[in-house]
Design a protein around this motif. Structure first.
Motif, mmCIF file in Angstrom:
data_model
loop_
_atom_site.group_PDB
_atom_site.id
_atom_site.type_symbol
_atom_site.label_atom_id
_atom_site.label_comp_id
_atom_site.label_asym_id
_atom_site.label_seq_id
_atom_site.Cartn_x
_atom_site.Cartn_y
_atom_site.Cartn_z
ATOM 1 N N SER A 224 0.832 -1.206 0.000
ATOM 2 C CA SER A 224 0.000 0.000 0.000
ATOM 3 C C SER A 224 0.866 1.254 0.000
ATOM 4 N N ALA A 225 1.932 1.235 0.809
ATOM 5 C CA ALA A 225 2.853 2.372 0.835
ATOM 6 C C ALA A 225 3.506 2.566 -0.529
ATOM 7 N N GLN A 226 3.864 1.452 -1.165
ATOM 8 C CA GLN A 226 4.469 1.539 -2.491
ATOM 9 C C GLN A 226 3.485 2.135 -3.498
ATOM 10 N N THR A 227 2.212 1.743 -3.415
ATOM 11 C CA THR A 227 1.205 2.286 -4.328
ATOM 12 C C THR A 227 1.052 3.789 -4.155
ATOM 13 N N ILE A 228 0.983 4.242 -2.909
ATOM 14 C CA ILE A 228 0.885 5.683 -2.640
ATOM 15 C C ILE A 228 2.114 6.401 -3.175
ATOM 16 N N MET A 229 3.266 5.803 -2.948
ATOM 17 C CA MET A 229 4.514 6.390 -3.438
ATOM 18 C C MET A 229 4.512 6.480 -4.960
ATOM 19 N N ASP A 230 4.028 5.434 -5.626
ATOM 20 C CA ASP A 230 3.981 5.435 -7.091
ATOM 21 C C ASP A 230 3.076 6.551 -7.606
ATOM 22 N N VAL A 231 1.935 6.744 -6.943
ATOM 23 C CA VAL A 231 1.026 7.820 -7.340
ATOM 24 C C VAL A 231 1.691 9.176 -7.166
ATOM 25 N N MET B 252 4.891 9.881 -7.183
ATOM 26 C CA MET B 252 5.951 10.049 -8.172
ATOM 27 C C MET B 252 5.374 10.322 -9.562
ATOM 28 N N ARG B 253 4.244 9.691 -9.865
ATOM 29 C CA ARG B 253 3.614 9.917 -11.164
ATOM 30 C C ARG B 253 3.106 11.368 -11.265
ATOM 31 N N LEU B 254 2.564 11.861 -10.163
ATOM 32 C CA LEU B 254 2.096 13.251 -10.148
ATOM 33 C C LEU B 254 3.243 14.240 -10.228
ATOM 34 N N ASN B 255 4.400 13.793 -9.823
ATOM 35 C CA ASN B 255 5.561 14.673 -9.757
ATOM 36 C C ASN B 255 6.293 14.736 -11.096
ATOM 37 N N LEU C 141 8.793 19.031 -0.906
ATOM 38 C CA LEU C 141 8.389 20.434 -0.917
ATOM 39 C C LEU C 141 6.949 20.579 -1.365
ATOM 40 N N GLU C 142 6.546 19.786 -2.371
ATOM 41 C CA GLU C 142 5.170 19.849 -2.860
ATOM 42 C C GLU C 142 4.176 19.569 -1.740
ATOM 43 N N PHE C 143 4.511 18.602 -0.900
ATOM 44 C CA PHE C 143 3.579 18.194 0.139
ATOM 45 C C PHE C 143 3.594 19.098 1.356
ATOM 46 N N THR C 144 4.630 19.885 1.538
ATOM 47 C CA THR C 144 4.695 20.745 2.718
ATOM 48 C C THR C 144 4.355 22.198 2.415
ATOM 49 N N THR C 145 4.274 22.584 1.132
ATOM 50 C CA THR C 145 3.915 23.958 0.790
ATOM 51 C C THR C 145 2.509 24.067 0.208
ATOM 52 N N GLY C 146 1.992 22.986 -0.368
ATOM 53 C CA GLY C 146 0.643 23.018 -0.925
ATOM 54 C C GLY C 146 0.530 23.860 -2.182
ATOM 55 N N ARG C 147 1.595 23.937 -2.980
ATOM 56 C CA ARG C 147 1.574 24.799 -4.163
ATOM 57 C C ARG C 147 0.762 24.215 -5.314
ATOM 58 N N ASN C 148 0.733 22.902 -5.401
ATOM 59 C CA ASN C 148 0.112 22.240 -6.537
ATOM 60 C C ASN C 148 -1.255 21.679 -6.142
ATOM 61 N N ASP C 149 -2.289 22.018 -6.914
ATOM 62 C CA ASP C 149 -3.646 21.622 -6.550
ATOM 63 C C ASP C 149 -3.821 20.109 -6.457
ATOM 64 N N PHE D 172 -1.491 17.807 -5.836
ATOM 65 C CA PHE D 172 -0.820 17.353 -4.623
ATOM 66 C C PHE D 172 -1.648 17.696 -3.394
ATOM 67 N N PHE D 173 -2.304 18.839 -3.449
ATOM 68 C CA PHE D 173 -3.136 19.248 -2.315
ATOM 69 C C PHE D 173 -4.250 18.244 -2.085
ATOM 70 N N GLU D 174 -4.861 17.766 -3.163
ATOM 71 C CA GLU D 174 -5.927 16.775 -3.038
ATOM 72 C C GLU D 174 -5.408 15.483 -2.416
ATOM 73 N N ILE D 175 -4.270 14.995 -2.882
ATOM 74 C CA ILE D 175 -3.695 13.773 -2.345
ATOM 75 C C ILE D 175 -3.320 13.969 -0.881
ATOM 76 N N LYS D 176 -2.825 15.154 -0.577
ATOM 77 C CA LYS D 176 -2.388 15.429 0.788
ATOM 78 C C LYS D 176 -3.550 15.351 1.769
ATOM 79 N N GLN D 177 -4.745 15.657 1.317
ATOM 80 C CA GLN D 177 -5.899 15.562 2.206
ATOM 81 C C GLN D 177 -6.161 14.114 2.632
#
Length: 251
Positions: free
Chosen positions: A95-102, A104-107, A115-123, A125-130
């Protein structure tokens, strides 16, 4: 014997805190969540209120960690208010690998993933972060009250969470880590989100828990002075009071 409860419990450290919850509801606070997914380690403060669905017969250890004063609320109330069980994740699992793959694909733009996950710059990434607001390690070291509980099994907590949503306030669904470590700023931010308190009615309450039997009259006296309940509702609440010491000996 049931392995989960028909009530959701929230525990705190003092009777004063408990009285505040009964009178004002649950006020969200920023909690620093330590999220480990493969080689990514994120520390993000999210606004939330935490609960558990541990049966009272198995609650003793949880009381020792989180406090002996609590409220037990019905599952119907939890569902109505959109609470949800969290997802316990082993950092090396599939499961962790699947989340990681998603992630990386978004990145795809090659930006710094952390940085993407701690600043919330990308919409996106913001959705996934929720979704990450509902993830906790299956087992890890746990910092609590200045102590470190080694190899703590979070899975035993059977945690549910209430988190702020888009409708509550889009701009305060997380807090910058530096702001979280500044006590003055954190106090201000917690005060702002406390306006989104999670309210319950007297009929939603299954249990009110104090530490000792001799504290029951004090809590009942406080309930009689609360303006938000009718006399009948106060009577209902008074019948829900029980002590942690009684739970430990009788359940």
């Amino acid at each position: 014997m049931a392995i989960s409860s028909n009530s959701l419990y929230h525990f705190t450290n003092t009777i004063k805190n408990l009285e505040g919850i009964i009178e004002n509801g649950f006020m969200p606070r920023y909690s620093l969540e330590d999220i480990k997914i493969k080689h990514i380690h994120l520390e993000i403060p999210f606004p939330m209120v935490c609960f558990c669905d541990i049966p009272l017969s198995k609650i003793s250890k949880h009381l020792d960690v989180y406090g002996y004063y609590g409220v037990g609320l019905s599952m119907n109330w939890a569902v109505k208010n959109r609470l949800n069980p969290i997802f316990y994740l082993d950092s090396n699992s599939q499961s962790a690998q699947t989340i990681m793959d998603v992630m990386m694909r978004l990145n795809s733009l090659g930006n710094d993933l952390k940085l993407e996950f701690t600043t919330g710059r990308n919409d996106v990434f913001f959705e996934i972060k929720q979704l990450l607001r509902y993830i906790k390690p299956f087992r890890d070291d746990f910092k609590r009250k200045g102590k470190i509980l080694k190899n703590y099994k979070f899975y035993d907590e059977r945690e549910w969470r209430y988190v702020l949503s888009y409708e509550d306030n889009f701009n305060r669904l997380q807090l910058d880590f530096k702001k979280y470590t500044n006590k003055k700023i954190l106090e201000t931010e917690n005060k702002i989100i406390s306006a989104k308190s999670l309210i319950f009615d007297a009929g939603d309450v299954n249990y009110l828990i104090v530490k000792h039997d001799n504290q029951i009259p004090s809590l009942i006296k406080s309930i009689t002075k609360m303006d938000r309940f009718t006399d009948n509702e106060k009577s209902t609440l008074m019948t829900r009071v029980i002590s942690a010491e009684r739970i430990k000996t009788d359940f």
